[in-house]
Design an enzyme around this catalytic site. Structure first.
Site, mmCIF file in Angstrom:
data_model
loop_
_atom_site.group_PDB
_atom_site.id
_atom_site.type_symbol
_atom_site.label_atom_id
_atom_site.label_comp_id
_atom_site.label_asym_id
_atom_site.label_seq_id
_atom_site.Cartn_x
_atom_site.Cartn_y
_atom_site.Cartn_z
ATOM 1 N N ALA A 11 0.777 -1.058 0.010
ATOM 2 C CA ALA A 11 0.027 0.104 0.020
ATOM 3 C C ALA A 11 0.848 1.215 0.075
ATOM 4 O O ALA A 11 0.193 2.496 -0.299
ATOM 5 C CB ALA A 11 -1.187 -0.126 1.319
ATOM 6 N N ILE A 14 8.033 1.623 -0.778
ATOM 7 C CA ILE A 14 8.920 0.529 -1.499
ATOM 8 C C ILE A 14 7.903 -0.561 -2.078
ATOM 9 O O ILE A 14 7.795 -1.062 -3.376
ATOM 10 C CB ILE A 14 10.101 -0.052 -0.868
ATOM 11 N N LEU A 43 0.516 -8.251 9.597
ATOM 12 C CA LEU A 43 1.461 -9.146 9.967
ATOM 13 C C LEU A 43 2.095 -9.029 11.426
ATOM 14 O O LEU A 43 3.013 -10.045 11.687
ATOM 15 C CB LEU A 43 2.456 -8.891 8.882
ATOM 16 N N SER A 111 17.556 -3.938 5.907
ATOM 17 C CA SER A 111 17.897 -2.524 6.057
ATOM 18 C C SER A 111 19.451 -2.257 6.189
ATOM 19 O O SER A 111 19.977 -3.295 6.658
ATOM 20 C CB SER A 111 17.198 -1.845 6.907
ATOM 21 N N TYR A 151 14.762 -1.510 16.024
ATOM 22 C CA TYR A 151 14.646 -1.694 14.777
ATOM 23 C C TYR A 151 15.742 -2.270 14.067
ATOM 24 O O TYR A 151 15.630 -3.427 13.313
ATOM 25 C CB TYR A 151 14.407 -0.514 14.088
ATOM 26 N N LYS A 155 16.059 -6.360 12.158
ATOM 27 C CA LYS A 155 16.598 -6.341 10.550
ATOM 28 C C LYS A 155 17.872 -7.222 10.597
ATOM 29 O O LYS A 155 17.952 -8.123 9.530
ATOM 30 C CB LYS A 155 16.924 -4.791 10.158
HETATM 31 N N1 NAD Z 1 12.371 4.116 3.694
HETATM 32 C C1 NAD Z 1 13.549 3.618 4.214
HETATM 33 O O1 NAD Z 1 14.383 4.667 4.476
HETATM 34 C C2 NAD Z 1 13.742 2.285 4.396
HETATM 35 C C3 NAD Z 1 15.310 1.946 4.509
HETATM 36 C C4 NAD Z 1 15.439 0.627 5.034
HETATM 37 C C5 NAD Z 1 14.526 -0.397 5.172
HETATM 38 N N2 NAD Z 1 13.435 0.001 4.727
HETATM 39 C C6 NAD Z 1 12.380 -0.952 5.005
HETATM 40 O O2 NAD Z 1 11.448 -1.206 3.778
HETATM 41 C C7 NAD Z 1 10.046 -1.669 3.956
HETATM 42 C C8 NAD Z 1 9.277 -0.729 3.246
HETATM 43 O O3 NAD Z 1 9.362 0.271 4.007
HETATM 44 P P1 NAD Z 1 8.840 1.826 3.386
HETATM 45 O O4 NAD Z 1 9.824 2.737 3.380
HETATM 46 O O5 NAD Z 1 8.151 1.611 1.951
HETATM 47 O O6 NAD Z 1 7.818 2.138 4.297
HETATM 48 P P2 NAD Z 1 6.075 2.463 4.216
HETATM 49 O O7 NAD Z 1 5.675 2.893 5.461
HETATM 50 O O8 NAD Z 1 6.044 3.643 3.157
HETATM 51 O O9 NAD Z 1 5.357 1.259 3.643
HETATM 52 C C9 NAD Z 1 5.254 0.120 4.536
HETATM 53 C C10 NAD Z 1 4.191 -0.796 4.398
HETATM 54 O O10 NAD Z 1 3.781 -1.808 5.232
HETATM 55 C C11 NAD Z 1 2.806 -1.948 5.805
HETATM 56 N N3 NAD Z 1 2.830 -2.641 6.926
HETATM 57 C C12 NAD Z 1 3.076 -2.273 8.336
HETATM 58 N N4 NAD Z 1 2.876 -2.914 9.284
HETATM 59 C C13 NAD Z 1 2.116 -3.847 8.731
HETATM 60 C C14 NAD Z 1 1.676 -4.918 9.104
HETATM 61 N N5 NAD Z 1 1.368 -5.239 10.450
HETATM 62 N N6 NAD Z 1 0.813 -5.761 8.571
HETATM 63 C C15 NAD Z 1 0.744 -5.749 7.125
HETATM 64 N N7 NAD Z 1 1.484 -4.488 6.565
HETATM 65 C C16 NAD Z 1 2.179 -3.720 7.328
HETATM 66 C C17 NAD Z 1 2.196 -0.521 5.883
HETATM 67 O O11 NAD Z 1 0.894 -0.515 5.959
HETATM 68 C C18 NAD Z 1 3.103 0.275 4.566
HETATM 69 O O12 NAD Z 1 1.956 0.023 3.433
HETATM 70 C C19 NAD Z 1 10.204 -1.812 5.393
HETATM 71 O O13 NAD Z 1 10.396 -3.367 5.732
HETATM 72 C C20 NAD Z 1 11.177 -0.948 6.019
HETATM 73 O O14 NAD Z 1 11.716 -1.398 7.143
HETATM 74 C C21 NAD Z 1 12.913 1.083 4.416
#
Ligand code: NAD
Length: 257
Positions: A11, A14, A43, A111, A151, A155
């Site tokens: 939703a 990434i 989740l 991450s 966090y 990871k």
């Molecule tokens: N944005 C960054 O800088 C970054 C860096 C390293 C790693 N990440 C990782 O990348 C992944 C995506 O992050 P993003 O930046 O796109 O964040 P985001 O918040 O834009 O998207 C995360 C999505 O995961 C969903 N989600 C969260 N908890 C949930 C649950 N309990 N059940 C089902 N869905 C759930 C949210 O509803 C959301 O749509 C994550 O695992 C995050 O840890 C992000």
């Protein structure tokens, strides 16, 4: 023939960008998220994790790839529940559907934080599958100055699980590559608050130095997830590919080589 994917966290950020890229290529994407998805599932809970499998099975009994993006960056036990236990449960539950797929692959978003300081016991509790102990330790950390370790530990545990699992009979032995990506700081709703505040942004940029152009776009991560989960990837498994503008190279230098 179009490949069928499950993308968790579809939703936003990434996951959303990855789903859009795959759909533009003609793939079928089954999105899984807490909201705005084909399969609505939380989740962080055992019943929500069961809902992932039930919801996907209602749509297909075969998958060609799973891209596990769902995650949260909060200094509370929720990060452990979603980022480690939720991700591992999704991949394990969907593995039998992958085993029936064509050139099946799985990728999980780890991450850069996985190489930052972590809490050893918390990481160990995750890998032991002891969610209540892990959550208890995270709750203690959350009430302390060390809450940032939660966090990173979720990871790090995910990275270790992947390294332990990718080469097993169930994955490599069943011709299913299992890889991870380790993004640096990516501009998504997860980081929007941090990036909007100049003082916090500067401190994050010091902690995660990205000499190759700074903060990245989710589309860049989607491109890598696309390749790792695609049929062209026949030989890469058990890897965690850093997509971090050079942060890992700055922080770890030549350690490990
Ligand atoms: N944005 C960054 O800088 C970054 C860096 C390293 C790693 N990440 C990782 O990348 C992944 C995506 O992050 P993003 O930046 O796109 O964040 P985001 O918040 O834009 O998207 C995360 C999505 O995961 C969903 N989600 C969260 N908890 C949930 C649950 N309990 N059940 C089902 N869905 C759930 C949210 O509803 C959301 O749509 C994550 O695992 C995050 O840890 C992000």
């Amino acid at each position: 023939v179009a490949r069928t994917y499950v993308v968790t966290g579809s939703a936003s950020g990434i996951g959303r960008s990855t789903g859009a890229r795959l759909e533009a290529k003609g793939c079928r994407v089954i999105g899984v998220d807490r909201r705005d998805a084909d399969v609505i599932a939380d989740l962080s809970t055992p019943s929500g994790r069961e809902a992932v499998l039930d919801g996907v099975l209602a749509l297909t009994d075969t998958l060609d790839a799973v891209v596990a993006c769902a995650g949260v960056a909060v200094p509370t036990p929720l990060s452990v529940r979603v980022n480690y236990f939720g991700a591992v449960a999704s991949l394990q539950a969907l593995r039998p559907l992958l085993a029936r797929g064509d050139q099946p692959r799985a990728v999980v978003v780890v991450s850069l934080a996985a190489i930052l300081p972590t809490h050893d016991e918390l990481v160990a509790a995750c890998l032991a599958g002891d969610e209540e102990r892990a959550v208890g330790l995270a709750a203690e950390l959350g009430a302390s100055e060390e809450r940032a370790l939660i966090y990173a530990s979720s990871k790090r545990a995910l990275a270790r699980w992947l390294r332990q699992t990718a080469s097993t009979d169930e994955w490599a032995g069943s011709s299913i590559p299992l890889n991870g990506v380790a993004p640096g700081v990516i501009d998504t709703p997860m980081t929007a608050g941090v990036l909007a505040d100049e003082r916090i942004r500067e401190s994050v940029e010091r902690q995660v130095p990205m000499p190759l152009g700074g903060v990245g776009a989710p589309e860049a991560v989607a491109a890598l997830l696309d390749w790792l989960s695609g049929a062209e990837n026949v030989l890469t498994t058990g890897q965690i590919v850093f997509i971090d503008g050079g942060a890992d190279a700055v922080l770890r230098g030549d350690t490990g080589w």
